[in-house]
Design a protein around this motif. Structure first.
Motif, mmCIF file in Angstrom:
data_model
loop_
_atom_site.group_PDB
_atom_site.id
_atom_site.type_symbol
_atom_site.label_atom_id
_atom_site.label_comp_id
_atom_site.label_asym_id
_atom_site.label_seq_id
_atom_site.Cartn_x
_atom_site.Cartn_y
_atom_site.Cartn_z
ATOM 1 N N LEU A 268 141.647 -80.608 4.678
ATOM 2 C CA LEU A 268 141.085 -81.916 4.357
ATOM 3 C C LEU A 268 140.785 -82.030 2.867
ATOM 4 O O LEU A 268 141.147 -83.022 2.223
ATOM 5 N N LYS A 269 140.148 -81.009 2.315
ATOM 6 C CA LYS A 269 139.737 -81.069 0.909
ATOM 7 C C LYS A 269 140.919 -80.957 -0.053
ATOM 8 O O LYS A 269 140.958 -81.636 -1.080
ATOM 9 N N TYR A 270 141.869 -80.080 0.278
ATOM 10 C CA TYR A 270 142.962 -79.838 -0.660
ATOM 11 C C TYR A 270 144.128 -80.808 -0.509
ATOM 12 O O TYR A 270 144.817 -81.103 -1.489
ATOM 13 N N TYR A 271 144.353 -81.320 0.700
ATOM 14 C CA TYR A 271 145.548 -82.139 0.921
ATOM 15 C C TYR A 271 145.238 -83.534 1.466
ATOM 16 O O TYR A 271 145.719 -84.529 0.922
ATOM 17 N N LEU A 272 144.466 -83.626 2.539
ATOM 18 C CA LEU A 272 144.344 -84.897 3.239
ATOM 19 C C LEU A 272 143.607 -85.958 2.427
ATOM 20 O O LEU A 272 144.002 -87.132 2.438
ATOM 21 N N ILE A 273 142.553 -85.579 1.721
ATOM 22 C CA ILE A 273 141.865 -86.587 0.903
ATOM 23 C C ILE A 273 142.753 -87.041 -0.258
ATOM 24 O O ILE A 273 142.865 -88.250 -0.512
ATOM 25 N N PRO A 274 143.405 -86.126 -1.001
ATOM 26 C CA PRO A 274 144.372 -86.615 -1.994
ATOM 27 C C PRO A 274 145.477 -87.477 -1.385
ATOM 28 O O PRO A 274 145.945 -88.431 -2.023
ATOM 29 N N TYR A 275 145.868 -87.149 -0.152
ATOM 30 C CA TYR A 275 146.871 -87.968 0.536
ATOM 31 C C TYR A 275 146.369 -89.399 0.720
ATOM 32 O O TYR A 275 147.118 -90.373 0.527
ATOM 33 N N LEU A 276 145.093 -89.564 1.079
ATOM 34 C CA LEU A 276 144.517 -90.906 1.217
ATOM 35 C C LEU A 276 144.447 -91.608 -0.137
ATOM 36 O O LEU A 276 144.600 -92.838 -0.211
ATOM 37 N N VAL A 277 144.216 -90.845 -1.199
ATOM 38 C CA VAL A 277 144.226 -91.435 -2.544
ATOM 39 C C VAL A 277 145.619 -91.952 -2.875
ATOM 40 O O VAL A 277 145.779 -93.041 -3.448
ATOM 41 N N VAL A 278 146.644 -91.171 -2.521
ATOM 42 C CA VAL A 278 148.020 -91.629 -2.712
ATOM 43 C C VAL A 278 148.248 -92.922 -1.936
ATOM 44 O O VAL A 278 148.836 -93.888 -2.461
#
Length: 392
Positions: A268-278
């Protein structure tokens, strides 16, 4: 956008209406452009159309290296920083990782346009890997996005952010609604509007892929980007859609694997939240490029490729312009010549503006103010009319 000369407008409208069987219905007396693609292409230096594979890889590796460096630096946040600083460090990581991942997304999108390299095999290989890593079905979206480019601004054939009509929202007819009465069905409190806007920004992209939200309406058929029999696709696209689905399955499998090995919170911290930013930047960019009170939309008799392509707004987003490879500030050029690499689009825009004149639309409204304005102002279009604009 400055209006055309009044005498020119009246003369042109009179000529058009006298040469057709039924009067053309123009909202705002808008005079559509009549440039040719040849005129616009000749205004651009030939080197702007050249695709340099090594240069494109250079931008790709730079973005990947920055994302990798940011992810590596983030591994020290919880182990080396006091609690108070972690609340600053993690959002900083999410913002910049999401921004540079959006840049990677733009490059993958460019592969789908065959603008990354003269080699179709390189384009599709790089695009498939990068988009699958960002949970985008490469070929499926490449196909629907191509249809968007071919029919931008066409009420019945465009593929994304298709305007809703008055009747589809259950509003009173235009004849009854002569005084633009308050449309209670469209009205929300500012707080509810904000919640809906946030929902669009974070989840609008996956909802479009899965449920065709904001896409063209196909009666009685579930339309999505994962079913090869979806009405978006032709029978010849069947294998490409399956390959795209396999890419998504591989991407999700890697996510589940790392969730099992390191924990879901870590993913969640390393990938999924940046994914939501994208997702946020992707939706914001595409939404504001084609949803604005000043942009016309066309029905069949008045639409053509050039008119649709210039139904696009160029905008600046500060220092993020360069991170996003200027997809925000050169989108008119991109729609006119989608195989042009991003690193030539800024120069091409300078020359295109000279030809387009007042038909070139650039809006320097602060980006989030523009987002709010479009979200509350662009609710529907009329059921009738050849050239129509958003209303609220």
């Amino acid at each position: 956008m400055a209006p055309p000369n009044t005498e020119e407008l009246q003369s042109e409208l009179t000529h058009r209406q006298s040469s057709t069987k039924s009067p053309i219905k123009f909202e705002r007396d808008y005079l559509p452009p009549n440039f040719t693609i040849k005129e616009l292409r000749q205004a651009i230096p030939p080197h702007c159309f050249e695709r340099d594979t090594l240069k494109s890889f250079g931008y790709t590796f730079k973005d990947l290296a920055i994302v990798g460096a940011l992810a590596y630096a983030a591994t020290f946040i919880d182990s080396h920083l006091p609690l108070a600083l972690r609340y600053v460090a993690w959002p900083t990581y999410w913002f910049f990782c999401g921004a540079f991942a959006t840049g990677i997304w733009v490059i993958a999108h460019e592969c789908g346009h065959q603008a990354f390299s003269p080699s179709k095999k390189i384009n599709n290989t790089v695009g498939f890997i990068l988009h699958s890593a960002l949970l985008v079905p490469y070929h499926s979206w490449r196909i629907s996005h191509s249809k968007h480019h071919k029919h931008t601004g066409h009420v019945n054939k465009d593929q994304v952010f298709v305007p809703k009509t008055r009747s589809s929202l259950g509003l009173p007819s235009k004849d009854v609604d002569t005084q633009q009465m308050n449309h209670s069905v469209l009205e929300d409190t500012p707080f509810i509007t904000l919640i809906n806007l946030i929902g669009q920004q974070l989840f609008g992209w996956p909802l479009y892929l899965i449920f065709n939200s904001s896409g063209q309406v196909y009666d009685n058929r579930w339309t999505n980007h994962f079913n090869p029999n979806s009405p978006i696709f032709d029978p010849k696209n069947f294998n490409d859609v399956i390959i795209s689905d396999i890419g998504i399955i591989i991407g999700l499998s890697i996510i589940f694997y790392f969730s099992y090995i390191y924990s879901f919170i870590a993913v969640l911290k390393y990938y999924l939240i940046p994914y939501l930013v994208v997702n946020h930047w992707l939706v914001l960019i595409t939404y504001l490029q084609h949803t604005d009170p000043e942009l016309p939309h066309y029905r069949e008799d008045q639409w053509n490729f050039i008119r649709g392509a210039v139904c696009t707004v160029d905008r600046h987003i500060g220092f993020l312009d360069s991170i996003f490879h200027r997809i925000t500030s050169t989108h008119v050029a991109h729609h006119l010549f989608s195989t042009m690499p991003h690193y030539h689009a800024e120069e091409a825009t300078i020359h295109i503006k000279k030809v387009l004149g007042h038909y070139y639309i650039f809006d320097d409204t602060p980006i989030f103010k523009a987002l709010w304005r479009s979200f509350v102002s662009c609710k529907f279009i009329e059921d009738e009319g050849d050239i129509i604009f958003y209303k609220n």
